[in-house]
Design a protein around this motif. Structure first.
Motif, PDB file in Angstrom:
ATOM      1  N   CYS A 110       0.594  -1.270  -0.097  1.00 25.65           N
ATOM      2  CA  CYS A 110      -0.040  -0.059  -0.067  1.00 25.65           C
ATOM      3  C   CYS A 110       0.748   1.187   0.066  1.00 25.65           C
ATOM      4  O   CYS A 110       0.624   2.279  -0.645  1.00 25.65           O
ATOM      5  N   HIS A 111       2.000   1.183   0.933  1.00 24.36           N
ATOM      6  CA  HIS A 111       2.909   2.514   0.904  1.00 24.36           C
ATOM      7  C   HIS A 111       3.378   2.701  -0.495  1.00 24.36           C
ATOM      8  O   HIS A 111       3.533   3.996  -0.921  1.00 24.36           O
ATOM      9  N   ARG A 112       3.798   1.634  -1.332  1.00 26.16           N
ATOM     10  CA  ARG A 112       4.407   1.822  -2.444  1.00 26.16           C
ATOM     11  C   ARG A 112       3.545   2.654  -3.589  1.00 26.16           C
ATOM     12  O   ARG A 112       3.535   3.264  -4.198  1.00 26.16           O
ATOM     13  N   LYS A 113       2.158   1.885  -3.271  1.00 30.99           N
ATOM     14  CA  LYS A 113       1.063   2.302  -4.343  1.00 30.99           C
ATOM     15  C   LYS A 113       0.661   3.798  -4.092  1.00 30.99           C
ATOM     16  O   LYS A 113       0.355   4.473  -4.986  1.00 30.99           O
ATOM     17  N   ILE A 114       0.810   4.200  -2.779  1.00 29.45           N
ATOM     18  CA  ILE A 114       0.291   5.604  -2.472  1.00 29.45           C
ATOM     19  C   ILE A 114       1.377   6.740  -2.869  1.00 29.45           C
ATOM     20  O   ILE A 114       1.264   7.508  -3.549  1.00 29.45           O
ATOM     21  N   ARG A 115       2.777   6.078  -2.781  1.00 22.04           N
ATOM     22  CA  ARG A 115       3.761   7.009  -3.249  1.00 22.04           C
ATOM     23  C   ARG A 115       3.833   6.965  -4.928  1.00 22.04           C
ATOM     24  O   ARG A 115       3.995   8.186  -5.234  1.00 22.04           O
ATOM     25  N   GLN A 116       3.294   6.102  -5.441  1.00 21.94           N
ATOM     26  CA  GLN A 116       2.947   6.536  -7.062  1.00 21.94           C
ATOM     27  C   GLN A 116       1.807   7.153  -7.287  1.00 21.94           C
ATOM     28  O   GLN A 116       1.922   7.643  -8.557  1.00 21.94           O
ATOM     29  N   GLY A 117       0.966   7.438  -6.573  1.00 24.82           N
ATOM     30  CA  GLY A 117      -0.046   8.368  -6.794  1.00 24.82           C
ATOM     31  C   GLY A 117       0.356   9.801  -6.471  1.00 24.82           C
ATOM     32  O   GLY A 117       1.436   9.945  -6.216  1.00 24.82           O
ATOM     33  N   ASP A 118      -0.695  10.631  -6.585  1.00 24.30           N
ATOM     34  CA  ASP A 118      -0.611  12.034  -6.566  1.00 24.30           C
ATOM     35  C   ASP A 118      -1.215  12.543  -5.455  1.00 24.30           C
ATOM     36  O   ASP A 118      -1.769  13.621  -5.433  1.00 24.30           O
ATOM     37  N   THR A 119      -1.285  12.006  -4.191  1.00 21.05           N
ATOM     38  CA  THR A 119      -1.994  12.525  -3.104  1.00 21.05           C
ATOM     39  C   THR A 119      -1.344  13.128  -2.185  1.00 21.05           C
ATOM     40  O   THR A 119      -1.667  13.937  -1.413  1.00 21.05           O
ATOM     41  N   GLY A 120       0.039  13.307  -2.321  1.00 25.77           N
ATOM     42  CA  GLY A 120       0.943  14.110  -1.708  1.00 25.77           C
ATOM     43  C   GLY A 120       1.464  13.600  -0.509  1.00 25.77           C
ATOM     44  O   GLY A 120       2.186  13.943   0.470  1.00 25.77           O
ATOM     45  N   GLN A 121       0.965  12.281  -0.237  1.00 23.33           N
ATOM     46  CA  GLN A 121       1.453  11.490   1.000  1.00 23.33           C
ATOM     47  C   GLN A 121       2.397  10.704   0.955  1.00 23.33           C
ATOM     48  O   GLN A 121       2.998  10.416  -0.115  1.00 23.33           O
ATOM     49  N   MET A 122       3.446  10.547   2.075  1.00 25.57           N
ATOM     50  CA  MET A 122       4.568  10.219   1.959  1.00 25.57           C
ATOM     51  C   MET A 122       4.808   9.066   3.027  1.00 25.57           C
ATOM     52  O   MET A 122       5.682   9.132   3.883  1.00 25.57           O
ATOM     53  N   PRO A 123       4.193   7.868   2.832  1.00 22.69           N
ATOM     54  CA  PRO A 123       4.311   6.751   3.922  1.00 22.69           C
ATOM     55  C   PRO A 123       5.758   5.865   3.644  1.00 22.69           C
ATOM     56  O   PRO A 123       6.161   6.168   2.699  1.00 22.69           O
ATOM     57  N   PRO A 124       6.159   5.781   4.746  1.00 21.85           N
ATOM     58  CA  PRO A 124       7.871   4.936   4.714  1.00 21.85           C
ATOM     59  C   PRO A 124       7.663   3.955   3.695  1.00 21.85           C
ATOM     60  O   PRO A 124       6.955   3.057   3.968  1.00 21.85           O
ATOM     61  N   LEU A 125       8.842   3.921   3.027  1.00 24.88           N
ATOM     62  CA  LEU A 125       9.336   2.644   2.291  1.00 24.88           C
ATOM     63  C   LEU A 125      10.518   1.899   2.802  1.00 24.88           C
ATOM     64  O   LEU A 125      10.659   0.769   2.606  1.00 24.88           O
ATOM     65  N   SER A 126      11.436   2.810   3.261  1.00 24.43           N
ATOM     66  CA  SER A 126      12.775   2.100   3.706  1.00 24.43           C
ATOM     67  C   SER A 126      12.432   1.048   4.985  1.00 24.43           C
ATOM     68  O   SER A 126      11.557   1.548   5.883  1.00 24.43           O
ATOM     69  N   CYS A 127      13.329   0.234   4.975  1.00 20.39           N
ATOM     70  CA  CYS A 127      13.268  -0.645   6.192  1.00 20.39           C
ATOM     71  C   CYS A 127      13.099   0.016   7.594  1.00 20.39           C
ATOM     72  O   CYS A 127      12.231  -0.241   8.373  1.00 20.39           O
ATOM     73  N   THR A 128      14.309   0.704   7.830  1.00 23.86           N
ATOM     74  CA  THR A 128      14.250   1.468   9.050  1.00 23.86           C
ATOM     75  C   THR A 128      13.848   2.805   9.357  1.00 23.86           C
ATOM     76  O   THR A 128      14.063   3.393  10.237  1.00 23.86           O
ATOM     77  N   ASN A 129      13.279   3.406   8.413  1.00 21.33           N
ATOM     78  CA  ASN A 129      12.660   4.609   8.225  1.00 21.33           C
ATOM     79  C   ASN A 129      11.314   4.639   8.520  1.00 21.33           C
ATOM     80  O   ASN A 129      10.570   4.588   7.543  1.00 21.33           O
ATOM     81  N   GLY A 130      10.855   4.409   9.813  1.00 22.96           N
ATOM     82  CA  GLY A 130       9.417   4.343  10.300  1.00 22.96           C
ATOM     83  C   GLY A 130       8.926   3.126  10.798  1.00 22.96           C
ATOM     84  O   GLY A 130       7.926   3.150  11.436  1.00 22.96           O
ATOM     85  N   CYS A 131       9.461   1.931  10.191  1.00 19.73           N
ATOM     86  CA  CYS A 131       8.708   0.731  10.577  1.00 19.73           C
ATOM     87  C   CYS A 131       9.735  -0.124  11.363  1.00 19.73           C
ATOM     88  O   CYS A 131       9.701  -0.215  12.684  1.00 19.73           O
ATOM     89  N   HIS A 132      10.850  -0.561  11.026  1.00 20.66           N
ATOM     90  CA  HIS A 132      11.694  -1.535  11.791  1.00 20.66           C
ATOM     91  C   HIS A 132      12.881  -0.644  12.443  1.00 20.66           C
ATOM     92  O   HIS A 132      13.138   0.291  11.989  1.00 20.66           O
ATOM     93  N   LYS A 133      12.814  -1.210  13.740  1.00 22.87           N
ATOM     94  CA  LYS A 133      14.103  -0.513  14.571  1.00 22.87           C
ATOM     95  C   LYS A 133      15.516  -1.421  14.174  1.00 22.87           C
ATOM     96  O   LYS A 133      15.230  -2.814  13.897  1.00 22.87           O
ATOM     97  N   LYS A 134      16.445  -0.753  14.228  1.00 18.98           N
ATOM     98  CA  LYS A 134      17.815  -1.292  13.942  1.00 18.98           C
ATOM     99  C   LYS A 134      18.109  -2.258  15.192  1.00 18.98           C
ATOM    100  O   LYS A 134      17.794  -1.921  16.235  1.00 18.98           O
TER     101      LYS A 134
END
Ligand code: HEC
Ligand code: HEC
Ligand code: HEC
Length: 135
Positions: A110-134
């Motif tokens: 879903c995050h990838r799909k939203i980034r491709q759209g033009d809603t202006g929203q920027m959900p995280p895509l990288s592993c450790t930026n937003g979701c996984h802790k190092k």
């Protein structure tokens, strides 16, 4: 006077019914825990992910993610891991792909799909930026 009471009871019932139907439990924050038997696929990510569930539930229909719920179990939402617990990283019914497959049912999909759209929203895509802790 009796008829008036009856009207009030009927009115109260009409108002109460939608409130009952809408009385879902919507957890605000959820910690998704990798089951012990599931090996870490990437060594640098920790076993937990903090998921801002309430924030997502405001913008998306519940069933967008809870894809097995039907009208029959309205209000009873199952945890994903109850079904998605297999250790095979290539199985759509397993643990890993529930969060990473290409469909909009998964976090990353879903995050990838939203980034491709033009809603202006920027959900995280990288592993450790937003979701996984190092780790
Ligand atoms: C963006 C995806 C998404 C949306 C939208 C969403 N949820 Fe969830 N929900 C999840 C995830 C992921 C979990 C955690 C499942 C787990 O830990 O296995 C969860 C867990 C839950 C749980 C706890 C289940 C349990 O027994 O642990 C409830 C209750 C719930 N959601 C209700 C709702 C309701 C009601 C809505 C709509 C108002 C909603 N959710 C919208 C993804 C979502
Ligand atoms: C009752 C069991 C069950 C629950 C609960 C469940 N799933 Fe699934 N899931 C399945 C099965 C079985 C499949 C295989 C395809 C199908 O039958 O829909 C699947 C497929 C998927 C897929 C890949 C197929 C697709 O839609 O592209 C994703 C992603 C997914 N689930 C995510 C989730 C998430 C996220 C949750 C929790 C919010 C969840 N699932 C809850 C059983 C479940
Ligand atoms: C149906 C689409 C969808 C799904 C599924 C989804 N997200 Fe999101 N997510 C979003 C959107 C939209 C945003 C908001 C981006 C923005 O406002 O810039 C977001 C934002 C986030 C953020 C950043 C929140 C913040 O405070 O900035 C995190 C972390 C996140 N998602 C984690 C997850 C996780 C973990 C899952 C799976 C359990 C998940 N998301 C599933 C659509 C989704």
């Amino acid at each position: 006077m009796r008829r008036f009471d009856g009207f009030l009871v009927a009115l109260a019932l009409c108002l109460a019914l939608p409130a009952v139907l809408l009385a879902y439990d919507v957890p605000e924050k959820i910690q998704i825990q990798r089951p012990e038997k599931n090996a870490a696929l990437a060594q640098w990510v920790g076993p937990q992910v903090e998921f801002p569930h309430g924030f997502h539930a405001v913008y998306n229909a519940c069933r967008k993610c809870h894809h097995k719920e039907s009208d029959k179990d309205l209000g009873k939402f199952l945890s994903c891991t109850q079904c998605h617990s297999k250790d095979d990283p290539n199985d759509n019914t397993g643990f890993y792909l529930a969060w990473h497959n290409d469909s909009t049912h998964s976090c990353l999909g879903c995050h990838r799909k939203i980034r491709q759209g033009d809603t202006g929203q920027m959900p995280p895509l990288s592993c450790t930026n937003g979701c996984h802790k190092k780790q």
